[in-house]
Design a protein around this motif. Structure first.
Motif, PDB file in Angstrom:
ATOM      1  N   ASP A 161      67.943  -2.739  53.160  1.00  0.00           N
ATOM      2  CA  ASP A 161      67.896  -4.203  53.154  1.00  0.00           C
ATOM      3  C   ASP A 161      68.488  -4.776  51.870  1.00  0.00           C
ATOM      4  O   ASP A 161      69.186  -5.796  51.894  1.00  0.00           O
ATOM      5  CB  ASP A 161      66.446  -4.679  53.284  1.00  0.00           C
ATOM      6  CG  ASP A 161      65.900  -4.514  54.690  1.00  0.00           C
ATOM      7  OD1 ASP A 161      66.704  -4.379  55.630  1.00  0.00           O
ATOM      8  OD2 ASP A 161      64.666  -4.512  54.838  1.00  0.00           O
ATOM      9  N   ILE A 164      72.590  -4.520  51.922  1.00  0.00           N
ATOM     10  CA  ILE A 164      73.390  -5.162  52.970  1.00  0.00           C
ATOM     11  C   ILE A 164      73.444  -6.666  52.725  1.00  0.00           C
ATOM     12  O   ILE A 164      72.413  -7.324  52.583  1.00  0.00           O
ATOM     13  CB  ILE A 164      72.813  -4.874  54.367  1.00  0.00           C
ATOM     14  CG1 ILE A 164      73.018  -3.394  54.716  1.00  0.00           C
ATOM     15  CG2 ILE A 164      73.470  -5.754  55.414  1.00  0.00           C
ATOM     16  CD1 ILE A 164      72.525  -3.016  56.092  1.00  0.00           C
ATOM     17  N   PRO A 166      76.090 -10.446  53.445  1.00  0.00           N
ATOM     18  CA  PRO A 166      76.843 -11.128  54.514  1.00  0.00           C
ATOM     19  C   PRO A 166      78.205 -10.514  54.792  1.00  0.00           C
ATOM     20  O   PRO A 166      78.765 -10.729  55.868  1.00  0.00           O
ATOM     21  CB  PRO A 166      76.970 -12.558  53.998  1.00  0.00           C
ATOM     22  CG  PRO A 166      76.755 -12.465  52.518  1.00  0.00           C
ATOM     23  CD  PRO A 166      75.805 -11.348  52.318  1.00  0.00           C
ATOM     24  N   THR A 168      78.796  -7.167  54.680  1.00  0.00           N
ATOM     25  CA  THR A 168      78.642  -5.762  55.066  1.00  0.00           C
ATOM     26  C   THR A 168      78.815  -5.613  56.573  1.00  0.00           C
ATOM     27  O   THR A 168      77.980  -6.074  57.346  1.00  0.00           O
ATOM     28  CB  THR A 168      77.270  -5.210  54.651  1.00  0.00           C
ATOM     29  OG1 THR A 168      77.054  -5.465  53.262  1.00  0.00           O
ATOM     30  CG2 THR A 168      77.198  -3.715  54.914  1.00  0.00           C
ATOM     31  N   THR A 169      79.893  -4.956  56.977  1.00  0.00           N
ATOM     32  CA  THR A 169      80.155  -4.783  58.406  1.00  0.00           C
ATOM     33  C   THR A 169      80.118  -3.323  58.840  1.00  0.00           C
ATOM     34  O   THR A 169      80.095  -3.036  60.035  1.00  0.00           O
ATOM     35  CB  THR A 169      81.532  -5.373  58.774  1.00  0.00           C
ATOM     36  OG1 THR A 169      82.542  -4.762  57.979  1.00  0.00           O
ATOM     37  CG2 THR A 169      81.551  -6.873  58.552  1.00  0.00           C
ATOM     38  N   SER A 184      67.016   1.077  60.560  1.00  0.00           N
ATOM     39  CA  SER A 184      67.184  -0.209  59.886  1.00  0.00           C
ATOM     40  C   SER A 184      67.948  -1.198  60.754  1.00  0.00           C
ATOM     41  O   SER A 184      67.596  -2.385  60.826  1.00  0.00           O
ATOM     42  CB  SER A 184      67.906  -0.003  58.556  1.00  0.00           C
ATOM     43  OG  SER A 184      67.140   0.796  57.679  1.00  0.00           O
ATOM     44  N   LEU A 185      68.994  -0.723  61.418  1.00  0.00           N
ATOM     45  CA  LEU A 185      69.762  -1.607  62.299  1.00  0.00           C
ATOM     46  C   LEU A 185      68.925  -2.060  63.491  1.00  0.00           C
ATOM     47  O   LEU A 185      69.017  -3.221  63.917  1.00  0.00           O
ATOM     48  CB  LEU A 185      71.027  -0.893  62.782  1.00  0.00           C
ATOM     49  CG  LEU A 185      72.120  -0.673  61.741  1.00  0.00           C
ATOM     50  CD1 LEU A 185      73.307   0.054  62.377  1.00  0.00           C
ATOM     51  CD2 LEU A 185      72.572  -1.983  61.117  1.00  0.00           C
ATOM     52  N   ARG A 188      66.510  -4.819  62.329  1.00  0.00           N
ATOM     53  CA  ARG A 188      67.079  -6.085  61.870  1.00  0.00           C
ATOM     54  C   ARG A 188      68.359  -6.417  62.637  1.00  0.00           C
ATOM     55  O   ARG A 188      69.472  -6.241  62.139  1.00  0.00           O
ATOM     56  CB  ARG A 188      67.379  -5.995  60.370  1.00  0.00           C
ATOM     57  CG  ARG A 188      66.156  -5.959  59.466  1.00  0.00           C
ATOM     58  CD  ARG A 188      65.506  -7.334  59.345  1.00  0.00           C
ATOM     59  NE  ARG A 188      66.469  -8.318  58.872  1.00  0.00           N
ATOM     60  CZ  ARG A 188      66.752  -8.519  57.576  1.00  0.00           C
ATOM     61  NH1 ARG A 188      66.139  -7.812  56.654  1.00  0.00           N
ATOM     62  NH2 ARG A 188      67.617  -9.432  57.225  1.00  0.00           N
ATOM     63  N   ASP A 190      69.693  -9.118  63.145  1.00  0.00           N
ATOM     64  CA  ASP A 190      70.391 -10.279  62.602  1.00  0.00           C
ATOM     65  C   ASP A 190      71.458  -9.912  61.586  1.00  0.00           C
ATOM     66  O   ASP A 190      72.193 -10.774  61.113  1.00  0.00           O
ATOM     67  CB  ASP A 190      69.371 -11.208  61.927  1.00  0.00           C
ATOM     68  CG  ASP A 190      68.578 -10.510  60.822  1.00  0.00           C
ATOM     69  OD1 ASP A 190      68.134  -9.367  61.049  1.00  0.00           O
ATOM     70  OD2 ASP A 190      68.401 -11.105  59.740  1.00  0.00           O
ATOM     71  N   ARG A 191      71.581  -8.639  61.249  1.00  0.00           N
ATOM     72  CA  ARG A 191      72.534  -8.219  60.231  1.00  0.00           C
ATOM     73  C   ARG A 191      73.974  -8.316  60.730  1.00  0.00           C
ATOM     74  O   ARG A 191      74.243  -8.239  61.927  1.00  0.00           O
ATOM     75  CB  ARG A 191      72.241  -6.782  59.811  1.00  0.00           C
ATOM     76  CG  ARG A 191      70.984  -6.650  58.956  1.00  0.00           C
ATOM     77  CD  ARG A 191      70.875  -5.233  58.496  1.00  0.00           C
ATOM     78  NE  ARG A 191      69.748  -5.059  57.596  1.00  0.00           N
ATOM     79  CZ  ARG A 191      68.887  -4.060  57.681  1.00  0.00           C
ATOM     80  NH1 ARG A 191      69.022  -3.162  58.624  1.00  0.00           N
ATOM     81  NH2 ARG A 191      67.907  -3.943  56.816  1.00  0.00           N
ATOM     82  N   VAL A 193      76.295  -6.096  60.372  1.00  0.00           N
ATOM     83  CA  VAL A 193      76.889  -4.776  60.589  1.00  0.00           C
ATOM     84  C   VAL A 193      77.317  -4.631  62.043  1.00  0.00           C
ATOM     85  O   VAL A 193      76.530  -4.840  62.967  1.00  0.00           O
ATOM     86  CB  VAL A 193      75.888  -3.657  60.233  1.00  0.00           C
ATOM     87  CG1 VAL A 193      76.456  -2.287  60.596  1.00  0.00           C
ATOM     88  CG2 VAL A 193      75.549  -3.709  58.745  1.00  0.00           C
TER      89      VAL A 193
END
Length: 301
Positions: A161, A164, A166, A168-169, A184-185, A188, A190-191, A193
């Motif tokens: 967290d 990462i 804005p 980070t893709t 983690s993905l 979340r 809303d990331r 990535v």
């Protein structure tokens, strides 16, 4: 914030984010450059600031106070059922390339069967060269602690967290770090990535890893992280940690399900890392890894 974040694997408790970042960033940039030079991808124009490391190794470092459980010194100290089962599972995966005569195991671990399993791993490409028995036993303990200690798991997630942002893709996870990255993905959605790259991943290992994931697999199939467009999984054929080399049968998005993103794909790609089958830097310098990372960066432009 970085465009690419790498989540490290086990055995990193005595380093830190910055000491890991320089060699990891150099290896990753080399792999991407190799892929671009070969024409596999358009050059994504990486800079040093585009690459960062999510560090959680300190969660496994002993604090030095009295009462701390001692680290295992020999296989005789291996009494935890999970650690025993993991040792035998890794040895079974290593036996085809290390010692076929050692594949036989007993239903219940015994000191003799555990020592045989340890010997198989110490002679396998997973641990090339002279390696201390205590290091391998420490590896088993770290994996067990991740899956049984919610504090360790939460610290690992928090490390991801923190890195990462804005921009980070692409998220890259090596070894146990691939589990941390995946969970983690999933936690979340809303990331930003859109690309996941897993290297030497144990995610497909039944019972000991796959069935302990969060969120839990449903009907034998793992969840697809919401928002993810592409996932590339790379494994060396001699890597015993990646005992299940192909993750697509277990995680590929299924049409009609709630977490299936249109056009999302999971690809399993073999990679040759020489005599260091599980090594993170060899994974990162591979042309195949560079192509997977570069593809994600170019797609995000």
């Amino acid at each position: 914030m970085a465009r690419v974040v790498v989540v490290h694997g086990i055995g990193q408790e005595y380093v830190g984010r910055r000491s890991l970042r320089d060699p990891v960033a150099a290896a990753l940039a080399d792999g991407v450059e190799l892929a671009a030079t070969a024409g596999d991808i358009t050059d994504p124009a990486l800079t040093p600031d585009d690459i960062d490391v999510a560090f959680y190794g300190d969660a496994f470092r002993a604090v030095g106070r009295k009462g701390e459980p001692p680290a295992p010194r020999s296989v005789a100290d291996l009494t935890d059922p999970y650690e025993q089962a993991l040792l035998e599972a890794l040895a079974a995966a290593a036996a085809p390339t290390a010692d076929p005569a050692a594949r036989a195991t007993t239903k219940a671990p015994t000191p003799r069967s555990l020592q045989r399993a340890l010997n198989v791993l110490l002679r396998s490409p997973f641990l090339p060269g002279p390696v201390a028995e205590r290091f391998l036993l420490g590896v088993l303990r770290q994996v067990r602690r991740y899956f049984t200690d919610d504090t360790v798991r939460a610290r690992a997630a928090a490390a991801v967290d923190a890195r990462i942002g804005p921009d980070t893709t692409v998220l890259v996870g090596h070894s146990l770090g691939s589990v941390v990255a995946y969970e983690s993905l999933c936690a979340r959605p809303d990331r930003p990535v859109r690309t996941l790259v897993t290297l030497g991943s144990p995610l497909g290992m039944p019972a000991l890893v796959f069935d302990r994931l969060r969120p839990a697999p449903a009907a034998g199939h793992g969840h697809w992280p919401a928002g993810l467009d592409r996932w590339t999984n790379l494994a060396d054929r001699n890597d015993v940690v990646a005992s299940v080399k192909e993750l697509s049968p277990l995680f590929a998005p299924r049409p009609g399900t709630a977490d299936a993103r249109p056009g999302a794909v999971l690809r399993d790609i073999p990679v040759a890392n020489g005599w260091k089958a599980h090594d993170a830097l060899r994974h990162l310098t591979a042309r195949e890894t560079g192509a997977a990372i570069g593809e994600g960066l170019v797609a995000a432009r």
